[in-house]
Design a protein around this motif. Structure first.
Motif, mmCIF file in Angstrom:
data_model
loop_
_atom_site.group_PDB
_atom_site.id
_atom_site.type_symbol
_atom_site.label_atom_id
_atom_site.label_comp_id
_atom_site.label_asym_id
_atom_site.label_seq_id
_atom_site.Cartn_x
_atom_site.Cartn_y
_atom_site.Cartn_z
ATOM 1 N N SER A 1 0.848 -1.194 0.000
ATOM 2 C CA SER A 1 0.000 0.000 0.000
ATOM 3 C C SER A 1 0.881 1.241 0.000
ATOM 4 O O SER A 1 1.980 1.232 0.565
ATOM 5 C CB SER A 1 -0.910 0.015 1.236
ATOM 6 O OG SER A 1 -0.179 0.355 2.400
ATOM 7 N N PHE A 2 0.388 2.302 -0.626
ATOM 8 C CA PHE A 2 1.153 3.551 -0.681
ATOM 9 C C PHE A 2 1.385 4.094 0.725
ATOM 10 O O PHE A 2 2.468 4.605 1.033
ATOM 11 C CB PHE A 2 0.426 4.597 -1.529
ATOM 12 C CG PHE A 2 1.146 5.915 -1.569
ATOM 13 C CD1 PHE A 2 2.263 6.088 -2.369
ATOM 14 C CD2 PHE A 2 0.727 6.979 -0.777
ATOM 15 C CE1 PHE A 2 2.960 7.301 -2.384
ATOM 16 C CE2 PHE A 2 1.396 8.193 -0.785
ATOM 17 C CZ PHE A 2 2.521 8.349 -1.601
ATOM 18 N N LYS A 3 0.392 3.968 1.589
ATOM 19 C CA LYS A 3 0.502 4.469 2.966
ATOM 20 C C LYS A 3 1.680 3.813 3.682
ATOM 21 O O LYS A 3 2.457 4.488 4.372
ATOM 22 C CB LYS A 3 -0.800 4.197 3.713
ATOM 23 C CG LYS A 3 -0.825 4.720 5.142
ATOM 24 C CD LYS A 3 -2.162 4.408 5.810
ATOM 25 C CE LYS A 3 -2.165 4.869 7.265
ATOM 26 N NZ LYS A 3 -3.439 4.534 7.944
ATOM 27 N N ASP A 4 1.826 2.493 3.519
ATOM 28 C CA ASP A 4 2.936 1.773 4.157
ATOM 29 C C ASP A 4 4.276 2.216 3.591
ATOM 30 O O ASP A 4 5.265 2.346 4.321
ATOM 31 C CB ASP A 4 2.768 0.262 3.965
ATOM 32 C CG ASP A 4 1.644 -0.315 4.809
ATOM 33 O OD1 ASP A 4 1.210 0.365 5.761
ATOM 34 O OD2 ASP A 4 1.200 -1.438 4.505
ATOM 35 N N ILE A 5 4.309 2.435 2.281
ATOM 36 C CA ILE A 5 5.558 2.858 1.627
ATOM 37 C C ILE A 5 5.972 4.239 2.128
ATOM 38 O O ILE A 5 7.140 4.471 2.457
ATOM 39 C CB ILE A 5 5.398 2.902 0.094
ATOM 40 C CG1 ILE A 5 5.061 1.522 -0.459
ATOM 41 C CG2 ILE A 5 6.666 3.437 -0.553
ATOM 42 C CD1 ILE A 5 6.156 0.504 -0.375
ATOM 43 N N LEU A 6 5.023 5.150 2.196
ATOM 44 C CA LEU A 6 5.323 6.510 2.654
ATOM 45 C C LEU A 6 5.814 6.492 4.099
ATOM 46 O O LEU A 6 6.793 7.169 4.446
ATOM 47 C CB LEU A 6 4.089 7.407 2.533
ATOM 48 C CG LEU A 6 4.264 8.854 2.995
ATOM 49 C CD1 LEU A 6 5.358 9.558 2.199
ATOM 50 C CD2 LEU A 6 2.945 9.623 2.863
ATOM 51 N N PHE A 7 5.151 5.709 4.941
ATOM 52 C CA PHE A 7 5.578 5.595 6.344
ATOM 53 C C PHE A 7 7.014 5.060 6.412
ATOM 54 O O PHE A 7 7.846 5.551 7.184
ATOM 55 C CB PHE A 7 4.642 4.682 7.124
ATOM 56 C CG PHE A 7 5.085 4.449 8.550
ATOM 57 C CD1 PHE A 7 4.823 5.396 9.529
ATOM 58 C CD2 PHE A 7 5.794 3.302 8.901
ATOM 59 C CE1 PHE A 7 5.256 5.204 10.842
ATOM 60 C CE2 PHE A 7 6.224 3.098 10.204
ATOM 61 C CZ PHE A 7 5.952 4.053 11.183
ATOM 62 N N ASN A 8 7.309 4.035 5.599
ATOM 63 C CA ASN A 8 8.640 3.439 5.587
ATOM 64 C C ASN A 8 9.708 4.453 5.159
ATOM 65 O O ASN A 8 10.780 4.535 5.757
ATOM 66 C CB ASN A 8 8.666 2.223 4.658
ATOM 67 C CG ASN A 8 10.046 1.620 4.504
ATOM 68 O OD1 ASN A 8 10.591 1.574 3.406
ATOM 69 N ND2 ASN A 8 10.638 1.157 5.597
ATOM 70 N N VAL A 9 9.411 5.235 4.133
ATOM 71 C CA VAL A 9 10.347 6.255 3.645
ATOM 72 C C VAL A 9 10.639 7.271 4.746
ATOM 73 O O VAL A 9 11.802 7.610 5.020
ATOM 74 C CB VAL A 9 9.778 6.962 2.388
ATOM 75 C CG1 VAL A 9 10.534 8.261 2.103
ATOM 76 C CG2 VAL A 9 9.854 6.037 1.173
#
Length: 231
Positions: free
Chosen positions: A174-182
């Motif tokens: 999910s984009f939300k997970d990717i953004l949080f990870n970044v």
């Protein structure tokens, strides 16, 4: 004989450091070393041995087993770049997963891990003619590199690129997970005590938030050519 230089590329995660470094290495016939892949490989080793997880890090256990970690890059002619091997096994796909991405900054804070990998990286670059990307290349690994670049971009732009990359290869993310990870990796990388992510004083900053690969590549090649003329 044309003199070769050392090119150090640092910067935040998902800024395209590896993509640019590979293109540079190919054009100038330099050795390319993806130090991020090395940290990811140690992270995969730690994960496989249950030394690290989302809510835990068995630091001492991992340190005691570092002697069992053998890393190497092997050139893949079909792909045109070297792939990461852990104890003689190709782990290139495994280390690019979101799961490893979520753990790598945690493992990279361990001083003993950094010491081991920095020593290996410095050995790789003894004879110049090398392009190396990571977080501490211009500040720790090669502080005397002739050309230092610092890549940056907005967190949203970087997350969008990473999301597209993982979706294109078939990962369910999910984009939300990717953004949080970044954003979380930015925080950990920039605040760790040992070799934090910093822009070297003499590094040239390149914000590629709104810049395509071709434009970045051409700009960086101009900087390299200028350095080669100076040397």
């Amino acid at each position: 004989m044309i003199k070769k230089i050392t090119i150090a590329i640092d910067g935040f995660s998902s800024t395209g450091k590896s993509t640019i470094a590979k293109l540079i290495a190919k054009k100038y016939n330099y050795i390319y070393v993806d130090t991020g892949a090395m940290y990811r490989a140690v992270t995969l080793f730690a994960k496989q041995n249950n030394f690290v997880g989302k809510d835990f890090l068995e630091k001492d256990k991992l340190i005691s087993k570092l002697k069992n970690v053998s890393l190497s890059f092997k050139f893949n002619e079909e792909l045109g770049f070297a792939e990461m091997f852990l104890n003689d096994k190709n782990i290139e796909r495994e280390i690019r997963s979101l799961e490893v991405s979520q753990l790598v900054s945690k493992v990279a804070t361990i001083s003993e891990v950094r010491k081991k990998l920095v020593a290996e990286q410095q050995n790789m670059g003894e004879n110049s003619g090398i392009v190396m990307d990571g977080r501490d290349i211009g500040t720790v690994v090669f502080p005397n590199a002739e050309l230092k670049l610092f890549m940056t971009a907005s967190a949203d732009k970087r997350a969008t690129r990473r999301y597209k990359e993982l979706i294109d290869r078939g990962d369910n993310v999910s984009f939300k997970d990717i953004l949080f990870n970044v954003e979380e990796r930015d925080r950990i990388d920039s605040t760790r005590k040992d070799s934090p992510l910093l822009k070297a004083e003499d590094a040239i900053e390149i914000d590629n938030s709104d810049m395509g690969i071709k434009e970045q590549f051409e700009r960086i090649c101009t900087l390299i050519d200028r350095k080669l003329q100076e040397n």
